[in-house]
Design an enzyme around this catalytic site. Structure first.
Site, PDB file in Angstrom:
ATOM      1  N   CYS A   1      28.895  68.327 -40.064  1.00  0.00           N
ATOM      2  CA  CYS A   1      27.945  67.319 -39.569  1.00  0.00           C
ATOM      3  C   CYS A   1      27.509  67.662 -38.150  1.00  0.00           C
ATOM      4  O   CYS A   1      28.216  68.332 -37.413  1.00  0.00           O
ATOM      5  CB  CYS A   1      28.643  65.960 -39.609  1.00  0.00           C
ATOM      6  SG  CYS A   1      27.733  64.602 -38.852  1.00  0.00           S
TER       7      CYS A   1
ATOM      8  N   SER B   1      27.559  65.775 -35.671  1.00  0.00           N
ATOM      9  CA  SER B   1      28.472  65.213 -34.665  1.00  0.00           C
ATOM     10  C   SER B   1      29.549  66.225 -34.281  1.00  0.00           C
ATOM     11  O   SER B   1      29.977  66.275 -33.127  1.00  0.00           O
ATOM     12  CB  SER B   1      29.111  63.924 -35.178  1.00  0.00           C
ATOM     13  OG  SER B   1      28.119  62.946 -35.355  1.00  0.00           O
TER      14      SER B   1
ATOM     15  N   HIS C   1      27.850  68.508 -31.870  1.00  0.00           N
ATOM     16  CA  HIS C   1      27.702  67.930 -30.526  1.00  0.00           C
ATOM     17  C   HIS C   1      28.937  68.235 -29.663  1.00  0.00           C
ATOM     18  O   HIS C   1      28.833  68.380 -28.444  1.00  0.00           O
ATOM     19  CB  HIS C   1      27.529  66.419 -30.601  1.00  0.00           C
ATOM     20  CG  HIS C   1      26.126  65.975 -30.901  1.00  0.00           C
ATOM     21  ND1 HIS C   1      25.038  66.396 -30.187  1.00  0.00           N
ATOM     22  CD2 HIS C   1      25.643  65.130 -31.842  1.00  0.00           C
ATOM     23  CE1 HIS C   1      23.937  65.829 -30.669  1.00  0.00           C
ATOM     24  NE2 HIS C   1      24.282  65.065 -31.683  1.00  0.00           N
TER      25      HIS C   1
ATOM     26  N   HIS D   1      35.121  65.088 -39.566  1.00  0.00           N
ATOM     27  CA  HIS D   1      35.287  63.632 -39.650  1.00  0.00           C
ATOM     28  C   HIS D   1      34.674  63.073 -40.930  1.00  0.00           C
ATOM     29  O   HIS D   1      34.627  61.868 -41.113  1.00  0.00           O
ATOM     30  CB  HIS D   1      34.624  62.972 -38.438  1.00  0.00           C
ATOM     31  CG  HIS D   1      33.149  63.274 -38.391  1.00  0.00           C
ATOM     32  ND1 HIS D   1      32.657  64.486 -37.952  1.00  0.00           N
ATOM     33  CD2 HIS D   1      32.085  62.550 -38.779  1.00  0.00           C
ATOM     34  CE1 HIS D   1      31.341  64.488 -38.065  1.00  0.00           C
ATOM     35  NE2 HIS D   1      30.962  63.332 -38.577  1.00  0.00           N
TER      36      HIS D   1
HETATM   37 ZN   LIG Z   1      29.089  62.857 -39.115  1.00  0.00          ZN
END
Ligand SMILES: [Zn+2]
Ligand SMILES: [Zn+2]
Length: 364
Positions: free
Chosen positions: A38, A40, A43, A59
């Site tokens: 993902c 995230s 990031h 996650h």
């Molecule tokens: Zn995610």
């Protein structure tokens, strides 16, 4: 056991052997079966979210409960589960009013266990776990309250995506914006989350679902997921085109599935007076966007954010699983590529170049 560890921002993940301690009271050990890749995670890898390292990332995942610590009653060994990346203390204000994503019942840092300690180690050094789970690992010890049991006929890669991009996108439409049948909506960004906003719109019966992205291959996915119109934002002015498609007025709802200054302003400009703009995608922490308060008041526009699609994992994950099993949610089409854990860095290359709807790490 093996895990993918980030030691330093802007360096590849290191897939290494780590030591893991078993679950203590209130915790469970899960054998991970599939984990989605993902933005995230990215990031953290690229330094957009400066967090303490080393950390095991991941996650969005599903697996089988292997072992539970003392006092655990919500799951048992053998249960198939989806990880929720938010805790659920069950006692705080937010848990009590059904807004469990905002749970503030635990004060320890969000990359360790609830008591502030760690269960993974390498060369004597503690390893943090992203969102208290860290699912790019063969096995995860985490708070049992973050595990949501699901039916056992749900396939693994599809179940993994129920841990982040599916509830985030579909929930943004159903639980946060509460889009009504017949409404019009714009979705900016057609990655894993944006495609789920699109199919959330289809699920609730939105009449016009306009999808915008910079890449034609993503817009082709959006069509498959239920977009009625597509706009290539590298060639077309999204706000002008949205107005043309809505009789000059703008859409009822607009969703930013990317998260950034330009896209935040775009969704606010694209909604009609009285409409709602929803920020779904997670921006870098430093991003700010200048809104025009005069226009907000004059046109009674609303802007709101949604975390995890504002869902209640214990209720909504099993519901979304049922919708998939009934053929009403497309998830097979989201799983564009799968990788063994050893090839996870290749997965991030595909993510950042926009070649996949979603890549998933699969475990034996
Ligand atoms: Zn995610
Ligand atoms: Zn709580």
């Amino acid at each position: 056991m093996k895990a993918a560890v980030l030691y330093k921002a802007n360096e590849p993940l290191q897939v290494v052997d780590v030591q893991q301690e078993g679950p203590r009271a209130g915790e469970a050990r899960v054998k991970v079966k599939a984990a989605g890749i993902c933005h995230s995670d990215w990031h953290i890898m690229n330094g957009d979210w400066p967090l303490p390292l080393p950390m095991v990332l991941g996650h969005e995942a599903a697996g089988i409960v292997d072992e539970v610590g003392a006092g655990v009653t919500n799951v048992k060994p053998g249960d198939h589960i989806i990880f929720s990346f938010r805790p659920h203390c069950g006692r705080c204000l937010y848990c009590s009013i059904g807004r469990t994503i905002l749970c503030d019942g635990h004060s320890s840092p969000r990359w360790g266990l609830l008591d502030g300690s760690f269960r993974m180690r390498r060369n004597g050094e503690d390893l943090r776990q992203m969102a208290r789970i860290g699912t790019f690992a063969e096995s995860v010890v985490c708070p049992a309250e973050m595990l949501v049991p699901i039916r056992k006929d749900m396939p693994w890669p599809q179940a993994a995506l129920m841990g982040c991009c599916v509830p985030t996108g579909v929930g943004a439409v159903m639980s946060c914006a509460k889009v009504e049948a017949g409404a019009s909506m714009l979705v900016v960004g057609c990655g894993g989350v944006g495609l789920n906003v699109v199919q959330g719109g289809r699920l609730v019966g939105a009449e016009k679902i306009i999808a915008a992205d910079l890449l034609d291959n993503k817009l082709a996915y959006a069509k498959e997921f239920g977009a009625t119109h597509t706009l290539n934002a590298s060639r077309e002015n999204v706000v002008e085109e949205v107005r043309k498609l809505t009789g000059g007025r703008g859409v009822d709802y607009a969703f930013d599935a990317i998260g950034g200054e330009a896209t935040t302003l775009q969704i606010l400009d694209a909604v009609r007076p009285g409409g709602t703009a929803v920020i779904v995608g997670m921006a870098a922490m430093s991003v700010r966007a200048p809104i025009t308060p005069y226009m907000m008041a004059l046109q009674e526009k609303c802007i709101k954010g949604t975390m995890y699609g504002s869902v209640r994992p214990n209720i909504d994950f099993p519901r979304l699983v049922n919708l998939y099993m009934d053929g009403r949610l497309k998830i097979d089409e989201l799983v564009s590529r799968t990788y063994p854990l050893d090839e996870i860095n290749e997965g991030f290359e595909y993510l950042t170049s926009g070649q996949v709807a979603r890549g998933v790490v699969v475990f034996n």
